[in-house]
Design a protein around this motif. Structure first.
Motif, PDB file in Angstrom:
ATOM      1  N   PRO A 154     -36.390  35.178 -48.390  1.00  0.00           N
ATOM      2  CA  PRO A 154     -36.621  33.954 -47.618  1.00  0.00           C
ATOM      3  C   PRO A 154     -36.435  34.168 -46.117  1.00  0.00           C
ATOM      4  O   PRO A 154     -35.907  35.184 -45.686  1.00  0.00           O
ATOM      5  CB  PRO A 154     -35.543  33.001 -48.141  1.00  0.00           C
ATOM      6  N   ARG A 155     -36.865  33.175 -45.358  1.00  0.00           N
ATOM      7  CA  ARG A 155     -36.566  33.170 -43.922  1.00  0.00           C
ATOM      8  C   ARG A 155     -35.069  33.091 -43.756  1.00  0.00           C
ATOM      9  O   ARG A 155     -34.397  32.327 -44.448  1.00  0.00           O
ATOM     10  CB  ARG A 155     -37.193  31.939 -43.273  1.00  0.00           C
ATOM     11  N   LYS A 156     -34.557  33.848 -42.781  1.00  0.00           N
ATOM     12  CA  LYS A 156     -33.102  33.847 -42.565  1.00  0.00           C
ATOM     13  C   LYS A 156     -32.627  32.470 -42.098  1.00  0.00           C
ATOM     14  O   LYS A 156     -31.559  32.008 -42.481  1.00  0.00           O
ATOM     15  CB  LYS A 156     -32.772  34.921 -41.520  1.00  0.00           C
ATOM     16  N   ASP A 157     -33.453  31.789 -41.281  1.00  0.00           N
ATOM     17  CA  ASP A 157     -32.979  30.512 -40.734  1.00  0.00           C
ATOM     18  C   ASP A 157     -32.886  29.423 -41.808  1.00  0.00           C
ATOM     19  O   ASP A 157     -32.163  28.445 -41.641  1.00  0.00           O
ATOM     20  CB  ASP A 157     -33.824  30.045 -39.535  1.00  0.00           C
ATOM     21  N   PHE A 158     -33.593  29.602 -42.934  1.00  0.00           N
ATOM     22  CA  PHE A 158     -33.460  28.617 -44.008  1.00  0.00           C
ATOM     23  C   PHE A 158     -32.169  28.806 -44.798  1.00  0.00           C
ATOM     24  O   PHE A 158     -31.872  28.009 -45.682  1.00  0.00           O
ATOM     25  CB  PHE A 158     -34.701  28.627 -44.919  1.00  0.00           C
ATOM     26  N   LEU A 159     -31.416  29.843 -44.429  1.00  0.00           N
ATOM     27  CA  LEU A 159     -30.081  29.998 -45.022  1.00  0.00           C
ATOM     28  C   LEU A 159     -29.043  29.249 -44.199  1.00  0.00           C
ATOM     29  O   LEU A 159     -27.868  29.212 -44.546  1.00  0.00           O
ATOM     30  CB  LEU A 159     -29.707  31.477 -45.129  1.00  0.00           C
ATOM     31  N   GLY A 160     -29.489  28.668 -43.087  1.00  0.00           N
ATOM     32  CA  GLY A 160     -28.579  27.873 -42.266  1.00  0.00           C
ATOM     33  C   GLY A 160     -28.292  26.528 -42.922  1.00  0.00           C
ATOM     34  O   GLY A 160     -28.799  26.216 -44.005  1.00  0.00           O
ATOM     35  N   TYR A 161     -27.485  25.741 -42.254  1.00  0.00           N
ATOM     36  CA  TYR A 161     -27.120  24.421 -42.785  1.00  0.00           C
ATOM     37  C   TYR A 161     -28.333  23.493 -42.729  1.00  0.00           C
ATOM     38  O   TYR A 161     -29.111  23.513 -41.776  1.00  0.00           O
ATOM     39  CB  TYR A 161     -25.967  23.849 -41.952  1.00  0.00           C
ATOM     40  N   GLN A 162     -28.494  22.662 -43.793  1.00  0.00           N
ATOM     41  CA  GLN A 162     -29.647  21.767 -43.897  1.00  0.00           C
ATOM     42  C   GLN A 162     -29.146  20.331 -44.049  1.00  0.00           C
ATOM     43  O   GLN A 162     -28.241  20.072 -44.837  1.00  0.00           O
ATOM     44  CB  GLN A 162     -30.483  22.134 -45.123  1.00  0.00           C
ATOM     45  N   GLN A 163     -29.742  19.439 -43.294  1.00  0.00           N
ATOM     46  CA  GLN A 163     -29.344  18.031 -43.373  1.00  0.00           C
ATOM     47  C   GLN A 163     -30.532  17.193 -43.849  1.00  0.00           C
ATOM     48  O   GLN A 163     -31.617  17.259 -43.289  1.00  0.00           O
ATOM     49  CB  GLN A 163     -28.875  17.535 -41.996  1.00  0.00           C
ATOM     50  N   CYS A 164     -30.274  16.417 -44.887  1.00  0.00           N
ATOM     51  CA  CYS A 164     -31.322  15.603 -45.492  1.00  0.00           C
ATOM     52  C   CYS A 164     -30.789  14.191 -45.682  1.00  0.00           C
ATOM     53  O   CYS A 164     -29.580  13.935 -45.574  1.00  0.00           O
ATOM     54  CB  CYS A 164     -31.700  16.232 -46.833  1.00  0.00           C
ATOM     55  N   ARG A 165     -31.664  13.253 -45.981  1.00  0.00           N
ATOM     56  CA  ARG A 165     -31.274  11.866 -46.229  1.00  0.00           C
ATOM     57  C   ARG A 165     -32.487  11.150 -46.788  1.00  0.00           C
ATOM     58  O   ARG A 165     -33.611  11.403 -46.343  1.00  0.00           O
ATOM     59  CB  ARG A 165     -30.887  11.197 -44.882  1.00  0.00           C
TER      60      ARG A 165
END
Ligand code: GLC
Length: 747
Positions: free
Chosen positions: A222-233
């Motif tokens: 995967p992309r490395k940045d998609f391993l960062g924190y993710q905020q959803c709502r």
């Protein structure tokens, strides 16, 4: 009579053929049919048949690794290892019922089966594989619900010196029973199709997982940045609200890479549209987000609103792309948009069409796609999905009923989305799915659907993750803070601590619940979540390396303890601790008001991550753990790269800190690439091997650049646990491509 075939053997008796086909030294398929034709596999299978050295000796087929004994009378088989230990034995076969019973022999644990509620060890339980919108038929995820969002008909049998896996290649509804109804019997059954399964052999549980990955594939890197924190709502309702969240993340110094838009960004829930009133200047908004270091993921459900004049509906209708009912009319169900029709992803032409439909969103700067409700969910039927007699058409023009395609539906949609994005984007696609079948790991990350903001769901997510990992799924996570109902500060803090160690790290919650972003529960929770999200970013390179390994071999990132301590039976039922890679053990607190917990340390020397105290394993300990503390243990011999603090991945060219936990020799291969493009497929990456050897007098650290096609950052090396009087030798080995200016060790 047992006869040799190109890739194995065939036996015929009483109008039944048993075909035994090799796929690898470790993988053998058993298919029972009424004619001599080998049936087509489900799309889960990517391995090819192979010629494996095997010889026939009476009624036994012997390979270099095992022996298959065949009872020619009833076609039952027994499998023995090279030392003549019985590994697996048929008890009963019923071809008409598509059912097989195996003797429960020595197995102390059964694992796998993807996403299931309950304890990690499935011995004594039963389950059903039928992809389901769980909240459609149950108020809450719980152990009485058997049908979850995924259907992964694969399990592993385990003991200290023996193990095997069985993958039952059948996409109909399947039933697995591990000695619940009949003592010492494992029963597998399907509602349709044929009896077709793969026996996977290996000495260690890790071999089984790797071999299952040879059969069904691994996730792409995967992309490395998609391993960062993710905020959803569900939902950031408009542009202003989304930008406020983005700004607040930066203002509060919460590292964050990914933001999501749930269904309300669309016009009347019509997929591939954007409500231009709520999200005016959508493209400009995405450019602004990118400048701030954010990437945007939007939701796409399979249900297409039935509305003349809406392009997706019109095109699909014109080309006859939607699933039909038993009478041959387009089937109309109901999802968020009201009356909806469902693309028949079984045909490649329709998958291609669907993939291309993402062009507008991608052109507008959307970075990833979230596939939800893809069991597929349907509000109008009792079963909450399409009627089983609905009709799909495959590429050969053959009709298939929905009961056969149902469990594959999400996988086919994920494939359409992944392949579409791969064409439309220069970067590695990100697809997130709720539903899955075996093999879906090749296309999409997975989250465990609609959990609830209760402590039980924090705790029960761990065995679910570990079994998903053993079932070929590494890029996984659950809704941090809990989806349904209202979260609270303590729960969010503890859930965030666990989330740090789940490859998909996403906070998400249901419409009309109270907000649960990190700043919603006061200063202490804000401090706490910030601290742990920062820890995630320090571990990004380490996690990325685990993901790289997983993309090559299928090894999971979150591993049960027995994955590396198979000869320690105490680990077989540990549900609330896991290994993050081989050497980091994570022990979350999952009960309210708890300030300590019991921890099992497997054999060997361990370090407490926070205090660096050295502790001998092979015993239970109690660890104090106030709300700021998630107990983490690092095994002696670990070489742990840690990143500098950052707001988002790629923000700066950071330096790496390499922490060497002494007390054992260690070895680590550090993989580095641009984290976003496919250049690594053409060899544009770097690899540095770090070796640590300890003797009584000194510690020798040797670094070898194995490949240097991408930049290698400068390192700081920390030696942890060094005792007085020990000398450290640094030995740098150079290879021809090595560029001294790029590779510094400061010590
Ligand atoms: C489903 C999803 C959830 C999403 C909601 C609205 O319940 O599982 O994550 O927020 O639909 O799209």
């Amino acid at each position: 009579m047992i006869t040799k075939t190109t890739y194995g053997y065939s036996i015929y008796n009483k109008n039944i053929f048993l075909n035994i086909v090799f796929y690898d030294d470790y993988i053998v398929r058993f298919v029972y049919t009424k004619d001599d034709k080998l049936p087509e596999s489900t799309p889960a299978i990517i391995a090819k048949q192979q010629k494996i050295p095997a010889e026939l000796d009476g009624n036994a087929i012997k390979t270099d690794l095992f022996k298959i004994l065949i009872n020619e009378e009833d076609l039952k088989i027994s499998i023995y290892d090279i030392n003549n230990n019985l590994i697996n034995k048929d008890k009963g076969i019923n071809i008409d019922e598509i059912e097989i019973e195996k003797e429960l022999l020595w197995e102390k644990g059964f694992y796998g089966l993807g996403e299931k509620y309950g304890w990690i060890n499935k011995k004594g339980t039963d389950t059903v594989n039928w992809c389901s919108d769980v909240l459609g038929h149950s108020p809450v995820h719980s152990a009485v619900v058997k049908e979850y969002h995924t259907a992964i008909p694969f399990y592993i049998g385990l003991d200290s010196d023996k193990t095997y896996g069985i993958y039952y290649d059948n996409s109909f509804k399947t039933y697995f029973d591990f000695g619940k109804y009949k003592e010492n019997v494992v029963r597998v059954k399907a509602d349709g199709g044929i009896l077709d399964y793969y026996f996977i052999y290996g000495e260690k549980v890790s071999d089984i997982v790797k071999n299952y990955s040879l059969l069904t594939g691994t996730m792409p890197l995967p992309r490395k940045d998609f391993l960062g924190y993710q905020q959803c709502r569900w939902s950031y309702e408009n542009r202003k609200e989304l930008m406020e969240v983005a700004t607040r993340m930066r203002d509060e110094n919460i590292p964050c890479d990914i933001l999501y838009l749930d269904i309300d960004y669309m016009k009347d829930y019509k997929v591939f549209t954007v409500d231009s009133e709520k999200f005016d200047e959508f493209k400009e908004m995405n450019m602004k987000l990118k400048e701030m270091g954010f990437k945007l993921v939007v939701i796409i459900d399979p249900g297409v609103k039935q509305e003349g004049g809406y392009t997706v509906y019109d095109e699909g209708t014109k080309n006859d792309y939607f699933v039909k009912d038993a009478l041959g009319k387009v089937y109309v169900g109901e999802v968020w948009p009201g009356d909806s029709v469902f693309p028949d992803f079984l045909r490649s032409e329709i998958r291609e069409w669907w993939g291309n439909l993402h062009k507008g969103l991608i052109d507008d700067g959307v970075d990833g796609i979230w596939n939800d409700m893809n069991e597929p969910a349907n509000f109008t039927t009792d079963t909450k999905t399409l009627p089983e007699d609905c009709i799909h058409l495959n590429d050969k023009g053959e009709k298939k009923t929905h009961d056969e395609i149902h469990n594959l539906y999400a996988m086919l949609e994920a494939q359409a989305t992944y392949d579409g994005l791969r064409k439309l984007q220069k970067t590695r696609p990100f697809v997130l799915t709720r539903s899955a079948f075996s093999g879906t790991q090749r296309y999409a990350a997975l989250w465990t659907g609609d959990n609830t903001s209760i402590w039980e769901h924090l705790e029960s997510s761990m065995p679910m993750f570990m079994n998903l990992g053993l079932s070929g799924y590494s890029f996984i996570g659950g809704d941090v803070g809990g989806f349904l109902g209202d979260s609270n500060g303590e729960l969010l803090a503890r859930w965030t601590q666990l989330g740090v160690f789940t490859p998909l790290f996403r906070n998400h919650s249901v419409k009309d619940s109270i907000d649960q972003e990190p700043w919603c529960f006061g200063e202490e929770v804000l401090y706490n979540t910030r601290k742990y999200i920062n820890l995630r970013y320090k571990l990004i390179t380490y996690l990325y390396n685990l993901m790289r390994e997983s993309s090559l071999t299928g090894q999971p990132v979150m591993r049960p303890l027995f994955y590396h301590y198979q000869n320690d039976e105490k680990t077989y039922d540990i549900n609330n601790q896991f290994l993050f890679g081989e050497n980091i053990m994570v022990c979350p607190i999952t009960r309210p008001g708890y300030n300590n917990r019991l921890i099992y340390l497997p054999e060997g020397l361990w370090y407490d991550y926070w205090t660096q105290e050295r502790i001998d394993g092979g015993r239970y300990i109690i660890r104090e753990a106030d709300i700021n503390t998630l107990p983490i243990y690092i095994k002696a011999g670990t070489i742990l790269p840690m990143d500098e603090a950052m707001d988002y991945i790629g923000q700066k060219e950071g330096k790496l800190e390499i922490n060497i936990y002494t007390g054992n020799d260690g070895q680590y291969k550090l993989y580095l690439d641009d984290g976003i493009s496919f250049n690594y497929e053409n060899g544009i990456y770097s690899e540095v091997e770090i070796k640590v050897e300890e003797s009584d007098e000194d510690i020798k650290i040797q670094t070898t650049v194995l490949k240097n096609e991408y930049q290698i950052p400068s390192f700081d090396i920390n030696i942890i646990g060094l005792e007085d009087g020990k000398k450290v030798l640094l030995d740098r080995k150079e290879i021809s491509k090595y560029d001294d200016s790029e590779f510094k060790i400061r010590f």
